[in-house]
Write a protein that holds these residues in place. Structure first.
Motif, PDB file in Angstrom:
ATOM      1  N   SER A 198      22.421 -21.504   3.274  1.00 16.71           N
ATOM      2  CA  SER A 198      22.040 -22.360   2.147  1.00 16.71           C
ATOM      3  C   SER A 198      20.666 -22.954   2.392  1.00 16.71           C
ATOM      4  CB  SER A 198      23.066 -23.491   1.938  1.00 16.71           C
ATOM      5  OG  SER A 198      23.185 -24.285   3.118  1.00 16.71           O
ATOM      6  N   VAL A 199      20.053 -23.436   1.313  1.00 20.18           N
ATOM      7  CA  VAL A 199      18.725 -24.046   1.380  1.00 20.18           C
ATOM      8  C   VAL A 199      18.772 -25.389   0.659  1.00 20.18           C
ATOM      9  CG1 VAL A 199      16.289 -23.834   0.763  1.00 20.18           C
ATOM     10  CG2 VAL A 199      17.582 -21.797   1.400  1.00 20.18           C
ATOM     11  N   ALA A 200      18.373 -26.445   1.346  1.00 17.13           N
ATOM     12  CA  ALA A 200      18.263 -27.775   0.738  1.00 17.13           C
ATOM     13  C   ALA A 200      16.777 -28.034   0.492  1.00 17.13           C
ATOM     14  CB  ALA A 200      18.873 -28.837   1.644  1.00 17.13           C
ATOM     15  N   TYR A 201      16.327 -27.772  -0.717  1.00 16.16           N
ATOM     16  CA  TYR A 201      14.908 -27.845  -1.045  1.00 16.16           C
ATOM     17  C   TYR A 201      14.602 -29.099  -1.854  1.00 16.16           C
ATOM     18  CZ  TYR A 201      10.434 -26.882  -3.332  1.00 16.16           C
ATOM     19  OH  TYR A 201       9.151 -26.989  -3.799  1.00 16.16           O
ATOM     20  N   VAL A 202      13.537 -29.796  -1.454  1.00 16.02           N
ATOM     21  CA  VAL A 202      13.070 -30.962  -2.203  1.00 16.02           C
ATOM     22  C   VAL A 202      11.563 -30.870  -2.366  1.00 16.02           C
ATOM     23  CG1 VAL A 202      12.987 -33.478  -2.367  1.00 16.02           C
ATOM     24  CG2 VAL A 202      14.864 -32.389  -1.128  1.00 16.02           C
ATOM     25  N   ASN A 203      11.108 -31.028  -3.596  1.00 13.33           N
ATOM     26  CA  ASN A 203       9.679 -31.207  -3.839  1.00 13.33           C
ATOM     27  C   ASN A 203       9.416 -32.700  -3.854  1.00 13.33           C
ATOM     28  OD1 ASN A 203       7.096 -31.563  -4.959  1.00 13.33           O
ATOM     29  ND2 ASN A 203       7.233 -29.640  -6.083  1.00 13.33           N
ATOM     30  N   CYS A 204       8.795 -33.177  -2.794  1.00 13.55           N
ATOM     31  CA  CYS A 204       8.618 -34.622  -2.628  1.00 13.55           C
ATOM     32  C   CYS A 204       7.693 -35.230  -3.677  1.00 13.55           C
ATOM     33  CB  CYS A 204       8.080 -34.916  -1.237  1.00 13.55           C
ATOM     34  SG  CYS A 204       9.171 -34.358   0.101  1.00 13.55           S
ATOM     35  N   ASP A 205       6.894 -34.389  -4.322  1.00 14.07           N
ATOM     36  CA  ASP A 205       5.945 -34.896  -5.302  1.00 14.07           C
ATOM     37  C   ASP A 205       6.618 -35.288  -6.615  1.00 14.07           C
ATOM     38  OD1 ASP A 205       3.385 -35.576  -6.220  1.00 14.07           O
ATOM     39  OD2 ASP A 205       3.119 -33.618  -7.150  1.00 14.07           O
ATOM     40  N   ASP A 206       7.719 -34.618  -6.962  1.00 13.15           N
ATOM     41  CA  ASP A 206       8.357 -34.928  -8.248  1.00 13.15           C
ATOM     42  C   ASP A 206       9.792 -35.410  -8.099  1.00 13.15           C
ATOM     43  OD1 ASP A 206       9.769 -32.669  -7.628  1.00 13.15           O
ATOM     44  OD2 ASP A 206       9.042 -31.455  -9.314  1.00 13.15           O
ATOM     45  N   GLU A 207      10.159 -35.880  -6.901  1.00 19.27           N
ATOM     46  CA  GLU A 207      11.486 -36.458  -6.684  1.00 19.27           C
ATOM     47  C   GLU A 207      11.346 -37.939  -6.330  1.00 19.27           C
ATOM     48  OE1 GLU A 207      14.654 -37.767  -6.670  1.00 19.27           O
ATOM     49  OE2 GLU A 207      14.945 -35.621  -7.002  1.00 19.27           O
ATOM     50  N   PRO A 208      11.545 -38.849  -7.313  1.00 16.32           N
ATOM     51  CA  PRO A 208      11.328 -40.285  -7.073  1.00 16.32           C
ATOM     52  C   PRO A 208      12.161 -40.852  -5.941  1.00 16.32           C
ATOM     53  CG  PRO A 208      11.623 -39.826  -9.417  1.00 16.32           C
ATOM     54  CD  PRO A 208      11.958 -38.570  -8.698  1.00 16.32           C
TER      55      PRO A 208
END
Length: 435
Positions: A45-55
């Protein structure tokens, strides 16, 4: 798309001393895609977060570095159950999160069993908030635009790559016309993955130029975002001067080509900013062919190359017919695209290039580098016209050196020099590295 960096990511995954991995590189070189692709292929599995658009990421590290709390929060944000060793955690644009970079120290120390990969534009990471960098607590890989070999694979010609890698110079020479056709395409399209994808999809040259223009405009916006108006103007002036700088016979960077009366003190910070951001490559001059070359680096003379040859072609508005029809691109532009191409292939092969000249003679060696305990002088010829006395004289004056000439002539190994077809440079360097 096949990217060579995939092999390095596999080594990282299986390394018993693995640390959080920081993937560095300029925007649009494919960092996000390769991370997600690698995670999909190599993990459950992959836990992906784009820190720029995740408040919700903005305050994640402000209270403390409690790994149990942080991992639980990442599970909530991504909706993915994070399992040690089976889940790849990806924090994209990590420079946008306060204390994000520093948090990697604690991932390394307190959660070493978890596989975490982060990426961010060098514009943000190198030039960002002034946070402390987790020295010694991260592994780092640098990602470049697609090489010629990766481009050839992407457009559906993997058999041509296999031929180059075989080292069968006789057959390679027989296929020279086809390789030159591929090289012309690469000069025009370049190696930015989004541009290559668009070219592969429809072969629309106008769409290629539109995508390249969009990337250049995005870089200009990023420059404005991270600098003052005055700094932004000077950085823009340096970039605008690159095509004319590279079109000179002598490609040493000339401050006066930026504007009349310009001095080093006016633009050296702008140049360093572009180097730190990964948008240009600075190739210093050396005056003595002795090892280590770094000891003989001249601080007042250098060449400056752009991130990607296709973007350079877009900046120059080089006509498609000149670049793609016949061999005009190889004889026009005073070898600018040939040297740009060689620089990119050297850098992507983890070669640290310099160039050589001195004040006693007008001779110049286009590139020079160390390999296997030896100094390798490189002469770049854009086509089949290979007349030049500089390389021969350099080898004569420096015992123990053997020249490398890059041109469109077939392979030949002479006592003092090897001639390698331009398009075979990366394959040649790879073979030398594994010998």
């Amino acid at each position: 798309m096949k990217r060579k960096i995939y092999r390095e990511l596999l080594k990282w995954k299986t390394d018993a001393n693995r640390k959080p991995l920081m993937l560095l590189g300029a925007r649009q070189v494919g960092k996000t895609w390769i991370m997600r692709h690698f995670g999909d292929q190599e993990y459950d599995s992959v836990a992906y977060v784009n820190c720029d658009d995740e408040p919700r990421m903005k305050g994640l590290f402000e209270a403390d570095y409690d790994m149990e709390r942080i991992l639980l929060t990442l599970q909530v944000i991504t909706g993915v159950r994070i399992i040690e060793g089976k889940t790849l955690i990806i924090l994209d644009e990590i420079q946008e999160v306060p204390r994000g970079l520093h948090s990697l120290k604690y991932f390394c120390e307190k959660a070493p069993g978890h596989h975490i990969m982060v990426a961010g534009s060098l514009l943000g990471i190198t030039l960002g908030r002034g946070e402390s960098f987790p020295v010694g607590k991260v592994d780092m890989l640098y990602m470049h635009p697609m090489t010629f070999g990766e481009f050839v694979d992407a457009i559906g010609k993997p058999e041509m790559n296999r031929l180059l890698e075989s080292g069968d110079w006789q057959t390679i020479s027989l296929m020279g016309d086809k390789f030159e056709h591929l090289l012309r395409q690469y000069y025009y399209v370049g190696g930015m993955p989004r541009v290559v994808s668009r070219y592969v999809a429809n072969r629309d040259l106008k769409e290629v130029r539109k995508e390249q223009s969009d990337i250049l405009n995005a870089y200009r916006r990023d420059i404005s975002k991270h600098t003052s108006p005055r700094e932004s103007m000077r950085i823009g002036q340096v970039l605008a001067s690159l095509p004319s700088q590279l079109a000179h016979e002598n490609k040493k960077f000339i401050y006066g080509a930026i504007r009349k009366g310009a001095r080093a003190s006016d633009f050296e910070l702008a140049i360093q900013w572009l180097v730190d951001a990964g948008l240009v490559h600075r190739v210093p001059r050396i005056c003595e062919a002795k090892m280590p070359l770094k000891f003989y680096e001249s601080l007042d003379a250098f060449k400056l190359f752009f991130l990607d040859g296709g973007l350079l072609a877009c900046m120059t508005d080089a006509p498609a017919d000149q670049m793609l029809v016949d061999n005009q691109v190889f004889v026009e532009f005073k070898g600018a695209f040939a040297e740009q191409f060689v620089l990119q292939e050297l850098v992507a092969s983890n070669v640290n290039p310099y160039y050589w000249s001195n004040d006693r003679t007008p001779a110049e060696i286009d590139f020079i580098f160390q390999q296997g305990g030896k100094i390798v002088p490189v002469e770049v010829k854009a086509s089949t016209n290979v007349r030049s006395k500089s390389l021969a004289q350099f080898v004569k004056d420096n015992d123990g050196t053997k020249g490398l000439r890059l041109s469109l002539c077939p392979y030949v190994d002479q006592e003092w020099m090897e001639n390698i077809p331009l398009y075979a440079l990366a394959a040649y360097l790879f073979q030398k590295q594994i010998q």
